[in-house]
Scaffold this motif. Structure first.
Motif, mmCIF file in Angstrom:
data_model
loop_
_atom_site.group_PDB
_atom_site.id
_atom_site.type_symbol
_atom_site.label_atom_id
_atom_site.label_comp_id
_atom_site.label_asym_id
_atom_site.label_seq_id
_atom_site.Cartn_x
_atom_site.Cartn_y
_atom_site.Cartn_z
ATOM 1 N N LEU A 174 0.831 -1.215 0.000
ATOM 2 C CA LEU A 174 0.000 0.000 0.000
ATOM 3 C C LEU A 174 0.859 1.257 0.000
ATOM 4 C CD1 LEU A 174 -2.905 -0.808 2.502
ATOM 5 C CD2 LEU A 174 -3.165 -0.092 0.129
ATOM 6 N N LEU A 175 1.849 1.303 0.899
ATOM 7 C CA LEU A 175 2.696 2.494 1.025
ATOM 8 C C LEU A 175 3.525 2.719 -0.242
ATOM 9 C CD1 LEU A 175 3.924 2.040 4.709
ATOM 10 C CD2 LEU A 175 2.201 3.645 3.868
ATOM 11 N N ALA A 176 4.054 1.627 -0.805
ATOM 12 C CA ALA A 176 4.866 1.758 -2.020
ATOM 13 C C ALA A 176 4.039 2.264 -3.194
ATOM 14 C CB ALA A 176 5.514 0.412 -2.361
ATOM 15 N N GLN A 177 2.835 1.727 -3.358
ATOM 16 C CA GLN A 177 1.980 2.159 -4.470
ATOM 17 C C GLN A 177 1.449 3.570 -4.262
ATOM 18 O OE1 GLN A 177 1.793 0.776 -7.308
ATOM 19 N NE2 GLN A 177 2.909 -1.071 -6.699
ATOM 20 N N GLN A 178 1.240 3.968 -3.003
ATOM 21 C CA GLN A 178 0.809 5.336 -2.738
ATOM 22 C C GLN A 178 1.891 6.325 -3.171
ATOM 23 O OE1 GLN A 178 -2.237 6.811 -1.353
ATOM 24 N NE2 GLN A 178 -1.066 8.410 -2.402
ATOM 25 N N ARG A 179 3.138 6.005 -2.837
ATOM 26 C CA ARG A 179 4.232 6.885 -3.257
ATOM 27 C C ARG A 179 4.382 6.861 -4.772
ATOM 28 N NH1 ARG A 179 10.514 6.908 -1.062
ATOM 29 N NH2 ARG A 179 11.129 8.819 -2.166
ATOM 30 N N ASN A 180 4.183 5.707 -5.389
ATOM 31 C CA ASN A 180 4.254 5.606 -6.843
ATOM 32 C C ASN A 180 3.199 6.489 -7.500
ATOM 33 O OD1 ASN A 180 5.245 4.648 -9.294
ATOM 34 N ND2 ASN A 180 3.898 2.866 -9.307
#
Length: 250
Positions: free
Chosen positions: A12-18
């Motif tokens: 979730l956190l990685a895709q949010q930053r992406n």
């Protein structure tokens, strides 16, 4: 906390930053000289996946429990060039960056050449500062009747040289600190070098290198990955609550 939560939450956190990075690319698609960014993912560790049967253990692959953001890289290829006919628009055809005097000691570097002139006749990048020459001083053009030669020399209407635009290149583009609106600054203590193999074109502006189609496709992919992680987190939480309720009822 169960490892499954860590795995899903990291996604979730990685895709949010992406999504944030891609959104910033789309917002700056019309910013002259802007360079798109790309997210680079990595993993925390790798684990062997083993299937346990009655009398055997079978190796079936490798998995990672957590996804991490390794780096955000800048795509340095040039954007398209647009003919404007405006004398203050100057584009770099080739490698290099213009040098603009900032409010602090460290100057800004930029590919965006949509310049203008202040009340004292100095060449400026609006909202940032005065454009510097090879001698490290601001260039005073006084009016719009000037000519920019391919090597950066600026001549006034009488053909007299008033300065030479500085076009520099860092030893390593990874040493550039990205600022707002296509601006960069060098890391403290690192010096730039004079760029080579370029030519300047007057009356032309370099657009951003953002590809709308590519960015929208990548945005949809990241959004769906984010939604999948969110759904998985809800399912995992529901399973844990059911398991806890079953244990409590025993």
């Amino acid at each position: 906390m169960h490892s499954g939560f860590y795995a899903i939450a990291s996604g979730l956190l990685a895709q949010q930053r992406n999504l944030d990075v891609i959104g910033n690319n789309l917002v700056n698609a019309d910013t002259p000289g802007f360079r798109a960014e790309r997210m680079v993912f990595t993993t925390f560790q790798h684990e062997l996946m083993i299937r346990k049967e009655a009398w055997s253990r079978t190796f079936i692959g490798i998995a990672s429990p957590i996804t991490l953001v390794d780096d955000v890289v800048t795509l340095q290829h040039s954007g398209l060039y647009q003919d404007t006919g405006f004398p203050f628009d100057i584009a770099i055809d080739g490698p290099g960056f213009f040098v603009v005097q900032g409010s602090g000691e460290q100057p800004f570097l930029t590919r965006g050449g949509q310049f203008n002139m202040d009340v004292e006749g100095f060449l400026i990048l609006p909202g940032v500062g005065r454009v510097l020459g090879q001698d490290g001083k601001p260039i005073q053009v006084k009016n719009a009747e000037f000519t920019v030669l391919p090597d950066g020399t600026i001549n006034n209407e009488a053909g007299r040289r008033v300065g030479v635009l500085a076009v520099v290149m860092p030893p390593d583009v990874e040493q550039l600190n990205r600022m707002n609106n296509g601006m960069y600054q060098m890391e403290e203590g690192v010096l730039t070098e004079a760029a080579e193999g370029y030519r300047l074109v007057q009356g032309v502006v370099e657009k951003s290198n953002v590809d709308y189609n590519r960015e929208m496709t990548t945005f949809i992919e990241a959004q769906r990955a984010f939604q999948s992680c969110s759904s998985a987190l809800q399912m995992y939480d529901s399973l844990n609550r059911r398991a806890a309720a079953a244990i409590a009822s025993v």
